[in-house]
Design a protein around this motif. Structure first.
Motif, PDB file in Angstrom:
ATOM      1  N   SER A 514     -65.536  -7.777 -12.358  1.00 24.54           N
ATOM      2  CA  SER A 514     -66.615  -7.674 -13.332  1.00 24.54           C
ATOM      3  C   SER A 514     -67.194  -9.047 -13.668  1.00 24.54           C
ATOM      4  O   SER A 514     -66.496 -10.063 -13.680  1.00 24.54           O
ATOM      5  N   ARG A 515     -68.502  -9.069 -13.920  1.00 21.91           N
ATOM      6  CA  ARG A 515     -69.149 -10.326 -14.322  1.00 21.91           C
ATOM      7  C   ARG A 515     -68.810 -10.697 -15.768  1.00 21.91           C
ATOM      8  O   ARG A 515     -69.054 -11.827 -16.181  1.00 21.91           O
ATOM      9  N   HIS A 516     -68.296  -9.748 -16.489  1.00 19.64           N
ATOM     10  CA  HIS A 516     -67.886  -9.993 -17.875  1.00 19.64           C
ATOM     11  C   HIS A 516     -66.500 -10.612 -17.850  1.00 19.64           C
ATOM     12  O   HIS A 516     -65.503  -9.944 -17.608  1.00 19.64           O
ATOM     13  N   ARG A 517     -66.455 -11.926 -18.049  1.00 16.23           N
ATOM     14  CA  ARG A 517     -65.220 -12.678 -17.845  1.00 16.23           C
ATOM     15  C   ARG A 517     -64.020 -12.118 -18.623  1.00 16.23           C
ATOM     16  O   ARG A 517     -62.956 -11.887 -18.030  1.00 16.23           O
ATOM     17  N   PRO A 518     -64.128 -11.871 -19.925  1.00 14.85           N
ATOM     18  CA  PRO A 518     -62.959 -11.328 -20.654  1.00 14.85           C
ATOM     19  C   PRO A 518     -62.475 -10.003 -20.074  1.00 14.85           C
ATOM     20  O   PRO A 518     -61.271  -9.749 -20.002  1.00 14.85           O
ATOM     21  N   LEU A 519     -63.441  -9.168 -19.601  1.00 13.55           N
ATOM     22  CA  LEU A 519     -63.058  -7.876 -19.049  1.00 13.55           C
ATOM     23  C   LEU A 519     -62.366  -8.043 -17.701  1.00 13.55           C
ATOM     24  O   LEU A 519     -61.388  -7.351 -17.401  1.00 13.55           O
ATOM     25  N   SER A 520     -62.875  -8.950 -16.864  1.00 11.43           N
ATOM     26  CA  SER A 520     -62.249  -9.158 -15.558  1.00 11.43           C
ATOM     27  C   SER A 520     -60.841  -9.726 -15.715  1.00 11.43           C
ATOM     28  O   SER A 520     -59.926  -9.369 -14.961  1.00 11.43           O
ATOM     29  N   GLU A 521     -60.656 -10.600 -16.685  1.00 11.98           N
ATOM     30  CA  GLU A 521     -59.321 -11.155 -16.931  1.00 11.98           C
ATOM     31  C   GLU A 521     -58.363 -10.052 -17.389  1.00 11.98           C
ATOM     32  O   GLU A 521     -57.201 -10.014 -16.965  1.00 11.98           O
ATOM     33  N   LEU A 522     -58.852  -9.191 -18.252  1.00  6.85           N
ATOM     34  CA  LEU A 522     -58.013  -8.089 -18.725  1.00  6.85           C
ATOM     35  C   LEU A 522     -57.662  -7.143 -17.582  1.00  6.85           C
ATOM     36  O   LEU A 522     -56.527  -6.663 -17.473  1.00  6.85           O
ATOM     37  N   ALA A 523     -58.637  -6.870 -16.705  1.00  5.13           N
ATOM     38  CA  ALA A 523     -58.383  -6.003 -15.555  1.00  5.13           C
ATOM     39  C   ALA A 523     -57.356  -6.628 -14.619  1.00  5.13           C
ATOM     40  O   ALA A 523     -56.481  -5.935 -14.072  1.00  5.13           O
ATOM     41  N   ALA A 524     -57.444  -7.944 -14.435  1.00  3.78           N
ATOM     42  CA  ALA A 524     -56.474  -8.614 -13.570  1.00  3.78           C
ATOM     43  C   ALA A 524     -55.072  -8.533 -14.164  1.00  3.78           C
ATOM     44  O   ALA A 524     -54.088  -8.300 -13.439  1.00  3.78           O
ATOM     45  N   ARG A 525     -54.968  -8.706 -15.468  1.00  3.65           N
ATOM     46  CA  ARG A 525     -53.656  -8.593 -16.113  1.00  3.65           C
ATOM     47  C   ARG A 525     -53.137  -7.161 -16.011  1.00  3.65           C
ATOM     48  O   ARG A 525     -51.930  -6.935 -15.844  1.00  3.65           O
ATOM     49  N   ALA A 526     -54.055  -6.205 -16.081  1.00  2.76           N
ATOM     50  CA  ALA A 526     -53.639  -4.808 -15.924  1.00  2.76           C
ATOM     51  C   ALA A 526     -53.101  -4.568 -14.521  1.00  2.76           C
ATOM     52  O   ALA A 526     -52.112  -3.839 -14.342  1.00  2.76           O
ATOM     53  N   CYS A 527     -53.728  -5.157 -13.527  1.00  2.00           N
ATOM     54  CA  CYS A 527     -53.238  -5.010 -12.152  1.00  2.00           C
ATOM     55  C   CYS A 527     -51.836  -5.599 -12.001  1.00  2.00           C
ATOM     56  O   CYS A 527     -50.977  -5.025 -11.314  1.00  2.00           O
ATOM     57  N   ARG A 528     -51.609  -6.739 -12.643  1.00  2.58           N
ATOM     58  CA  ARG A 528     -50.285  -7.340 -12.595  1.00  2.58           C
ATOM     59  C   ARG A 528     -49.255  -6.408 -13.240  1.00  2.58           C
ATOM     60  O   ARG A 528     -48.152  -6.211 -12.717  1.00  2.58           O
ATOM     61  N   ARG A 529     -49.616  -5.819 -14.366  1.00  4.33           N
ATOM     62  CA  ARG A 529     -48.703  -4.901 -15.047  1.00  4.33           C
ATOM     63  C   ARG A 529     -48.429  -3.660 -14.198  1.00  4.33           C
ATOM     64  O   ARG A 529     -47.307  -3.143 -14.170  1.00  4.33           O
ATOM     65  N   LEU A 530     -49.456  -3.194 -13.468  1.00  2.00           N
ATOM     66  CA  LEU A 530     -49.269  -2.042 -12.592  1.00  2.00           C
ATOM     67  C   LEU A 530     -48.300  -2.366 -11.460  1.00  2.00           C
ATOM     68  O   LEU A 530     -47.417  -1.565 -11.121  1.00  2.00           O
ATOM     69  N   LEU A 531     -48.453  -3.553 -10.866  1.00  2.00           N
ATOM     70  CA  LEU A 531     -47.548  -3.951  -9.783  1.00  2.00           C
ATOM     71  C   LEU A 531     -46.114  -4.059 -10.279  1.00  2.00           C
ATOM     72  O   LEU A 531     -45.169  -3.596  -9.628  1.00  2.00           O
ATOM     73  N   ASP A 532     -45.950  -4.668 -11.451  1.00  2.00           N
ATOM     74  CA  ASP A 532     -44.602  -4.835 -11.995  1.00  2.00           C
ATOM     75  C   ASP A 532     -43.968  -3.488 -12.325  1.00  2.00           C
ATOM     76  O   ASP A 532     -42.771  -3.282 -12.096  1.00  2.00           O
ATOM     77  N   ALA A 533     -44.761  -2.573 -12.892  1.00  4.09           N
ATOM     78  CA  ALA A 533     -44.219  -1.287 -13.315  1.00  4.09           C
ATOM     79  C   ALA A 533     -43.913  -0.377 -12.126  1.00  4.09           C
ATOM     80  O   ALA A 533     -42.878   0.294 -12.092  1.00  4.09           O
ATOM     81  N   LEU A 534     -44.810  -0.360 -11.140  1.00  2.00           N
ATOM     82  CA  LEU A 534     -44.636   0.548 -10.002  1.00  2.00           C
ATOM     83  C   LEU A 534     -43.598   0.043  -9.008  1.00  2.00           C
ATOM     84  O   LEU A 534     -42.969   0.838  -8.301  1.00  2.00           O
ATOM     85  N   GLY A 535     -43.414  -1.266  -8.956  1.00  2.59           N
ATOM     86  CA  GLY A 535     -42.444  -1.830  -8.025  1.00  2.59           C
ATOM     87  C   GLY A 535     -43.116  -2.281  -6.738  1.00  2.59           C
ATOM     88  O   GLY A 535     -43.791  -1.486  -6.078  1.00  2.59           O
ATOM     89  N   TRP A 536     -42.930  -3.521  -6.395  1.00  3.67           N
ATOM     90  CA  TRP A 536     -43.593  -4.106  -5.213  1.00  3.67           C
ATOM     91  C   TRP A 536     -43.279  -3.326  -3.949  1.00  3.67           C
ATOM     92  O   TRP A 536     -44.162  -3.044  -3.135  1.00  3.67           O
ATOM     93  N   SER A 537     -42.030  -2.963  -3.778  1.00  6.33           N
ATOM     94  CA  SER A 537     -41.622  -2.313  -2.531  1.00  6.33           C
ATOM     95  C   SER A 537     -42.060  -0.854  -2.454  1.00  6.33           C
ATOM     96  O   SER A 537     -42.136  -0.279  -1.353  1.00  6.33           O
TER      97      SER A 537
END
Length: 557
Positions: A514-537
């Protein structure tokens, strides 16, 4: 001079922590009572009462012999209509301050309240006889007004003593006042209110009556029984004068209705919800009152109704709220819903667009009580549509017209849906997507589709053109919380097999660009949380790549 003397004496008792004045306490309290009895000045009465209350707090045993006489004097001040309003309020507070003495002698309180009831009946009968004369003269009219005023004051002092008696006033084991007496008192007060109100209506009469009736309803609870019909006769006659009622009066009536709904839910008549919330109900007009106090009181009445444990009555009020919501939502947005049927008694009551936002907001606020209750099992299976289907499907939060033209409405809908789902742990354990032994068979049929509905809705919302940032932010946080809750509950493997999750995570990753910087940062943090919760493997390679790209793209920027 007397006033200063009383103030000095009061200060002496206030500072007497060691009770060194005990030897003279009997004499002082006796003289204070005699002084109060002979008093004719409101200002001196105030100083006298203040001194007396301070002295008896230090020396309650010395005051006990003077309790009944003091009460009689305070009652006299309380019911004197010639005194300023603050005098009656002071007398009322003073009577309530004597609670420990009322509790010790509940029989005296019962006898006193019974006398008030008899006096009310007598004055009401006198008023009816005077007012029904063929050609009443000015003197007769004056006598009628005096009788009406005395009834108001008697109801006030009745309430003061009942509140002072506390639990001893109720029909509890070992007390003097039983269920029949409470019901009798209620019927008499309603009868007096009707007799006076039909001839000499006043807002003060209604406010005073509602306070007394509300207290009796609280005491009676589910034993209110058929007396609810008497109450509603009074309420109906008051609301028939809606246009001429003061805001304080409207608030008093709404509070009485709220009390009835909260304390007597199992004995309410079947048609009550239609009378209170149906198309012809005056309460519906008060939703648009310019007074915030009135609107809040009406909303509290709706909350009480939507908190009923009586399933048929709850379904009735829910149906009326949905019908109102449909009409106002359609008038505001032009987007049709599936909330009404051909035989719905309030269907077609479409409001003007200028009122639409206020009415939609009111309906959603009313539903918040039901949607945000954690243990509302009734709300999960007895309502049609369910809260999830209402908010996620019927109100079309994913309709782009709503996002463009009324983003605040969409945000309210999504926020309420989030609150409801959070209270029920996002319906993970009962979802058909989670085929495990943890599922609850009793709830699965009605809630089994909820998780899939939520995942699909979140995905569609995040794929729409950006609108209100708060809504997008909520959807991203909600997605991360939902997946983390699934991981904590051991549902990760089942969730990863769902196409709905794959679509949602893809939408979250897209938001990271997203071009909206605060929103893109939040989305990126959400992706990190998804990876951690679901498990890399456990995450599939394509999905893992998308999420990693979203996280790293935010860092590169």
């Amino acid at each position: 001079m007397k006033k200063y003397y009383l103030a000095s004496l009061e200060e002496a008792f206030r500072l007497d922590e060691s009770r060194s004045l005990a030897p003279v306490a009997d004499l002082v309290l006796e003289q204070l009572q005699a002084c109060l009895e002979a008093q004719d000045s409101a200002d001196l009465m105030q100083a006298n009462v203040s001194c007396l209350m301070t002295a008896l707090q230090r020396h309650p045993t010395a005051f006990q012999p003077h309790f009944k006489d003091t009460v009689d004097i305070l009652v006299g001040w309380h019911i004197d209509p010639s005194q300023p309003q603050w005098v009656g309020q002071l007398a009322s507070r003073s009577l309530r301050q004597l609670r420990q003495f009322w509790t010790a002698d509940a029989a005296f309180g019962v006898l006193l309240t019974g006398q008030f009831i008899e006096d009310m009946e007598s004055y009401a009968q006198e008023l009816v006889e005077l007012d029904d004369q063929p050609d009443p003269d000015d003197e007769t009219q004056l006598l009628c007004q005096e009788s009406a005023s005395k009834i108001v004051e008697l109801i006030k002092v009745f309430t003061s003593v009942m509140v002072a008696l506390g639990e001893a006033a109720g029909p509890a084991p070992g007390t003097e006042l039983g269920w029949p007496a409470c019901g009798h008192n209620l019927r008499v007060i309603v009868g007096c209110l009707l007799a006076v109100g039909r001839r000499h209506h006043s807002d003060q009469l209604v406010v005073t009556g509602c306070a007394a009736l509300g207290h009796l309803v609280t005491l009676l609870g589910q034993r209110l029984g058929a007396d609810v019909a008497h109450l509603m006769t009074f309420v109906d006659e008051v609301l028939a004068r809606l246009a001429g009622l003061a805001d304080l009066t409207l608030v008093a009536v709404c509070r009485l209705l709220e009390t009835v709904l909260r304390h007597s839910s199992t004995v309410l008549p079947a048609d009550l919800m239609n009378r209170l919330f149906g198309r012809q109900s005056p309460l519906r007009d008060l939703r648009l009152s310019p007074s915030e106090q009135v609107r809040s009181a009406v909303l509290a009445t709706y909350h009480a109704a939507l908190g009923l444990k009586n399933v048929p009555l709850l379904q009735d009020v829910y149906r009326h709220v949905l019908s109102d919501l449909h009409a106002s939502f359609l008038a505001l947005t032009g987007i049709p819903t599936d909330l009404v049927t051909a035989d719905d008694v309030t269907a077609g009551d479409v409001r003007r667009p200028s009122e639409g936002l206020q009415l939609v907001t009111f309906s959603l606020q009313a539903l918040a009580e039901l949607a945000s209750t954690r243990n509302s099992i009734i709300g999960l299976w007895a309502l049609n549509p369910s809260i999830v289907d209402l908010l996620a499907v019927s109100l079309r939060p994913d309709d782009e017209r709503l996002a463009r033209q009324h983003p605040l409405v969409r945000h309210m809908v999504v926020t309420l849906l989030y609150s409801h789902c959070s209270k029920h742990r996002h319906f993970l354990s009962t979802s058909r997507l989670m085929r495990t032994e943890r599922s609850t068979p009793a709830l699965a049929p009605s809630t089994g589709h909820n998780l899939g509905t939520l995942l699909g809705l979140l995905g569609r919302l995040l794929r729409q053109p950006e609108s209100l940032a708060d809504t997008d932010r909520l959807c991203l946080l909600w997605t991360a919380q939902l997946v983390e809750a699934a991981a904590a509950g051991g549902y990760t493997d089942q969730l990863l097999r769902s196409a709905e999750l794959a679509s949602l995570t893809s939408a979250v990753a897209e938001r990271a660009t997203s071009r909206h910087r605060p929103l893109s940062e939040l989305a990126a943090r959400a992706c990190r949380r998804l990876l951690d919760a679901l498990g890399w493997s456990k995450v599939t390679a394509p999905l893992r790549r998308r999420l990693c790209e979203a996280v790293t793209s935010d860092r590169l920027e």
